[in-house]
Design an enzyme around this catalytic site. Structure first.
Site, short mmCIF file in Angstrom:
data_model
loop_
_atom_site.label_atom_id
_atom_site.label_comp_id
_atom_site.label_asym_id
_atom_site.label_seq_id
_atom_site.Cartn_x
_atom_site.Cartn_y
_atom_site.Cartn_z
N HIS A 61 0.85 -1.19 0.00
CA HIS A 61 0.00 0.00 0.00
C HIS A 61 0.89 1.24 0.00
O HIS A 61 2.03 1.21 0.47
CB HIS A 61 -0.89 0.02 1.24
CG HIS A 61 -1.99 -0.99 1.21
ND1 HIS A 61 -3.07 -0.93 2.05
CD2 HIS A 61 -2.18 -2.10 0.45
CE1 HIS A 61 -3.89 -1.93 1.80
NE2 HIS A 61 -3.36 -2.67 0.84
N GLU A 63 0.92 3.85 1.83
CA GLU A 63 1.41 4.27 3.15
C GLU A 63 2.62 3.44 3.59
O GLU A 63 3.60 3.98 4.11
CB GLU A 63 0.30 4.10 4.21
CG GLU A 63 -0.95 4.90 3.94
CD GLU A 63 -2.04 4.15 3.22
OE1 GLU A 63 -3.22 4.36 3.54
OE2 GLU A 63 -1.74 3.34 2.31
N CYS A 91 -6.12 1.90 5.86
CA CYS A 91 -6.76 0.65 6.30
C CYS A 91 -6.16 0.26 7.65
O CYS A 91 -5.22 0.89 8.15
CB CYS A 91 -6.53 -0.45 5.26
SG CYS A 91 -4.83 -1.04 5.18
N CYS A 94 -2.35 -0.54 7.48
CA CYS A 94 -1.52 0.67 7.38
C CYS A 94 -1.54 1.46 8.69
O CYS A 94 -0.51 2.00 9.11
CB CYS A 94 -1.98 1.53 6.22
SG CYS A 94 -1.62 0.76 4.62
#
Length: 152
Positions: A61, A63, A91, A94
């Site tokens: 992801h 992040e 999410c 993360c």
């Protein structure tokens, strides 16, 4: 094009626009269009966008990739003086990584009521982390909607 006299280049909007540019890159690569920039002392330490498809890695992801790059740039796993600008509410995975990094501040654009950490575990962040919904939520949401509409 002229820049207004009161425009602050180091504003939340400026950095979120940079994150949106990353999200656009993800969109063009057929990745879920989420982008992130990690900033400290008004300098961008890392830029990232989702790369889960390209890397065949569910943890890739924006992040997570930004945290890794910034930690390497600073030679520190902790980022208490840094701000993460991200186009979508993180999410739970993360949020956990951001908690372990002790990120100082998170500014997100679009909310994610289904899969965002606020709906699932609102206390997931480090207790000192400041969280704000920032600018450009509509632009970020529109990019996400366009992506998923294209997929269906």
């Amino acid at each position: 094009m002229s820049i207004p006299m009161d425009f602050n280049v180091f504003s939340d909007e400026f950095f979120m626009r940079q994150a949106l540019l990353e999200a656009q890159k993800a969109f063009e690569l057929d990745e879920v269009p989420v982008g992130a920039v990690l900033v400290a002392q008004n300098q961008i330490l890392a830029r990232a966008h989702n790369r889960t498809e390209a890397l065949t890695d569910i943890s890739a992801h924006a992040e997570i990739l930004a945290i890794t790059a910034a930690a390497q740039a600073l030679d520190s796993k902790y980022l208490p003086k840094a701000t993460l600008y991200v186009t979508l509410e993180p999410c739970l995975m993360c949020a956990g990584a951001l908690a372990w990094a002790q990120i100082g501040r998170i500014v997100y654009a679009a909310a994610d009521p289904k899969r965002g950490f606020l709906a699932l575990a609102p206390k997931a962040l480090h207790p000192k982390t400041k969280l704000e919904q920032g600018p450009l939520a509509e632009e970020a949401q529109a990019l996400l909607q366009s992506f998923f509409k294209r997929k269906r």
